[in-house]
Motif scaffolding. Structure first.
Motif, short mmCIF file in Angstrom:
data_model
loop_
_atom_site.label_atom_id
_atom_site.label_comp_id
_atom_site.label_asym_id
_atom_site.label_seq_id
_atom_site.Cartn_x
_atom_site.Cartn_y
_atom_site.Cartn_z
N TRP A 61 0.83 -1.20 0.00
CA TRP A 61 0.00 0.00 0.00
C TRP A 61 0.86 1.26 0.00
CZ3 TRP A 61 1.09 2.83 4.33
CH2 TRP A 61 1.60 2.15 5.42
N LEU A 62 2.15 1.13 0.41
CA LEU A 62 3.04 2.28 0.36
C LEU A 62 3.23 2.77 -1.08
CD1 LEU A 62 5.75 1.13 2.93
CD2 LEU A 62 4.15 3.02 3.22
N ASN A 63 3.14 1.86 -2.03
CA ASN A 63 3.29 2.26 -3.43
C ASN A 63 2.17 3.17 -3.89
OD1 ASN A 63 5.70 0.63 -4.56
ND2 ASN A 63 4.53 -0.90 -3.42
N THR A 64 0.98 2.97 -3.35
CA THR A 64 -0.13 3.85 -3.72
C THR A 64 0.12 5.27 -3.22
OG1 THR A 64 -1.39 3.26 -1.72
CG2 THR A 64 -1.73 1.91 -3.68
N ILE A 65 0.76 5.39 -2.06
CA ILE A 65 1.10 6.72 -1.53
C ILE A 65 2.16 7.37 -2.40
CG2 ILE A 65 2.04 7.97 0.44
CD1 ILE A 65 0.82 5.87 2.25
N PHE A 66 3.20 6.61 -2.76
CA PHE A 66 4.23 7.12 -3.65
C PHE A 66 3.60 7.60 -4.96
CE2 PHE A 66 7.32 5.71 -0.80
CZ PHE A 66 8.60 6.00 -1.27
N TYR A 67 2.73 6.78 -5.49
CA TYR A 67 2.13 7.11 -6.79
C TYR A 67 1.23 8.33 -6.69
CZ TYR A 67 -0.52 6.51 -11.11
OH TYR A 67 -1.12 6.71 -12.31
N LYS A 68 0.47 8.44 -5.60
CA LYS A 68 -0.48 9.54 -5.46
C LYS A 68 0.22 10.88 -5.33
CE LYS A 68 -4.39 11.11 -2.65
NZ LYS A 68 -5.29 10.77 -1.51
N PHE A 69 1.30 10.93 -4.53
CA PHE A 69 1.95 12.20 -4.25
C PHE A 69 3.13 12.50 -5.17
CE2 PHE A 69 -0.19 11.22 -0.25
CZ PHE A 69 -0.79 12.43 0.04
N PHE A 70 3.79 11.46 -5.70
CA PHE A 70 4.99 11.68 -6.50
C PHE A 70 4.91 11.07 -7.89
CE2 PHE A 70 6.23 11.12 -2.00
CZ PHE A 70 6.58 12.44 -1.72
N GLY A 71 3.69 10.69 -8.31
CA GLY A 71 3.55 10.05 -9.62
C GLY A 71 4.01 10.93 -10.77
N GLY A 72 3.97 12.25 -10.60
CA GLY A 72 4.39 13.13 -11.67
C GLY A 72 5.88 13.14 -11.93
N VAL A 73 6.68 12.68 -10.96
CA VAL A 73 8.14 12.69 -11.13
C VAL A 73 8.74 11.29 -11.05
CG1 VAL A 73 8.39 15.04 -10.29
CG2 VAL A 73 8.48 13.15 -8.66
N LEU A 74 7.92 10.28 -10.80
CA LEU A 74 8.44 8.92 -10.74
C LEU A 74 8.69 8.37 -12.14
CD1 LEU A 74 6.23 7.26 -7.98
CD2 LEU A 74 8.65 7.83 -7.81
N ARG A 75 9.60 7.41 -12.21
CA ARG A 75 9.85 6.68 -13.45
C ARG A 75 9.39 5.24 -13.30
NH1 ARG A 75 15.85 9.09 -14.92
NH2 ARG A 75 15.13 10.91 -16.09
N LYS A 76 9.19 4.60 -14.44
CA LYS A 76 8.61 3.27 -14.43
C LYS A 76 9.45 2.27 -13.64
CE LYS A 76 6.46 2.20 -18.07
NZ LYS A 76 6.07 1.86 -19.45
N HIS A 77 10.78 2.32 -13.78
CA HIS A 77 11.61 1.33 -13.08
C HIS A 77 11.57 1.52 -11.57
CE1 HIS A 77 14.42 4.76 -13.19
NE2 HIS A 77 15.00 4.20 -12.16
N GLU A 78 11.17 2.72 -11.11
CA GLU A 78 11.11 2.97 -9.67
C GLU A 78 9.87 2.36 -9.02
OE1 GLU A 78 13.52 7.20 -9.36
OE2 GLU A 78 11.39 7.24 -9.90
N MET A 79 8.99 1.81 -9.82
CA MET A 79 7.85 1.06 -9.32
C MET A 79 7.91 -0.39 -9.78
SD MET A 79 5.93 3.19 -7.55
CE MET A 79 4.21 2.71 -7.57
N ASP A 80 9.10 -0.82 -10.16
CA ASP A 80 9.26 -2.16 -10.71
C ASP A 80 10.46 -2.86 -10.06
OD1 ASP A 80 8.65 -4.32 -12.28
OD2 ASP A 80 9.78 -3.61 -14.01
#
Length: 351
Positions: free
Chosen positions: A157-176
């Motif tokens: 569920w921590l990934n949903t927080i990362f995605y919600k607040f920082f999805g605009g600057v995250l890269r695909k490999h950082e969620m993989d």
């Protein structure tokens, strides 16, 4: 046992004669075999455990990216699992599809990168070194813990927080399966402030803020220039980077470094403009070279690697950690080589 049961149960004897006797006998045999199978399962010590082991094995085979069959993975779910969504309800693939890959231009990420670095350098000039290093260490350790947990069962569920607040600057490999650059950013800035003098640390952090994103920008813009590309790397260094990207990143740092050094408070006779320009250019080239040296894709810890039986997190060589440390080291050597007197660098914040 089946024979004994049938002989000792006269009330359930097989009917004789008639066309329906064969069917009834088959039904009787099926019932007897079913009751015997149930009895056998109940008599076996490992019956219930066998069913559990099979389902657990399937779960492990379809587990997350960083879990292996070891004692560390047999942990309980998150204490907050009753209040938070479970792992099955988190669609990681859908999140990854909306993120940009590593080779994208991603201007928003570059602007945030530059602003964060300059902001950290400015804060470092305003607070005592011990406090800055202490807070930075706390943040780095906390971020590392979050990075490790978000790929483990019960904490996705921590990934949903990362995605919600920082999805605009995250890269695909950082969620993989990879850590985000934020952890390496904080760790690199903190280590630079801890191990180097203030002037070298501020310049090192500033080159991270400027040289890193601008070198990436110019490298992306000149990717079709054949002679600029370093395809295989020089002994592994600079793989898939570009010479024009390196030069562009260094050039963008020179005006910034020149402005800071011109406004600095020197402990002796202020150096001439030529030496200041040479120092500014060399410091900028050091920052751009550190970014150039980190290969793309980065060097990573092999998946499943262990040290003394303990699984190693998926660390990798990140330019956010390398650039400020290498640049600060070079600043000390450059100033010594040019014979520059001690100085107090100008504040990055307006007075």
């Amino acid at each position: 046992r089946w024979s004994r049961r049938r002989q000792s149960s006269p009330s359930t004897a097989l009917p004789r004669g008639g066309k329906g006797s064969s069917t009834e006998a088959e039904d009787y045999d099926a019932d007897i075999e079913g009751s015997v199978g149930i009895a056998d399962i109940e008599e076996q010590d490992g019956g219930a455990a066998s069913t559990y082991d099979e389902s657990a094995e399937k779960d492990e085979q379809s587990g997350d990216l960083t879990d292996d069959n070891d004692d560390h993975d047999k942990e309980e779910a998150s204490p907050l699992s009753g209040f938070l969504p479970d792992d099955a309800s988190i669609d990681m693939d859908s999140m990854k599809k909306t993120l940009k890959p590593r080779n994208s231009l991603h201007l928003t990420r570059k602007l945030v990168h530059a602003a964060t670095g300059l902001g950290m350098a400015a804060v470092y000039q305003c607070v005592p070194k011990d406090i800055f290093v202490g807070v930075g260490t706390f943040c780095s350790v906390g971020l590392c813990a979050v990075e490790v947990l978000r790929y483990r069962r019960g904490f996705k569920w921590l990934n949903t927080i990362f995605y919600k607040f920082f999805g605009g600057v995250l890269r695909k490999h950082e969620m993989d399966g990879k850590f985000t650059g934020t952890f390496y950013y904080f760790a690199g800035v903190t280590a630079t402030a801890a191990f180097f003098p203030p002037t070298a640390a501020v310049l090192g952090i500033a080159q991270l803020a400027i040289a890193d994103p601008t070198a990436s920008f110019f490298g992306r813009m000149s990717r079709d220039v054949y002679w600029s590309r370093i395809e295989g790397g020089m002994g592994g260094l600079g793989r898939n980077k570009g010479i024009l990207g390196f030069l562009g990143g260094a050039a963008m740092c020179i005006p910034f470094n020149w402005t800071l050094l011109r406004a600095a408070q020197w402990g002796g006779v202020a150096p001439t403009g030529v030496r200041l320009f040479v120092a500014s250019a060399l410091v900028g080239m050091a920052g751009a070279f550190a970014d150039l040296a980190v290969p793309t894709p980065t060097l990573c810890v092999p998946k499943g690697a262990r040290v003394l039986g303990v699984k190693v997190p998926p660390f990798h060589v990140d330019d956010n950690f390398v650039v400020p440390l290498f640049t600060a080291f070079c600043v000390v050597r450059i100033f010594d080589a040019l014979g520059l007197p001690p100085l107090k660098i100008a504040s990055l914040l307006p007075r």
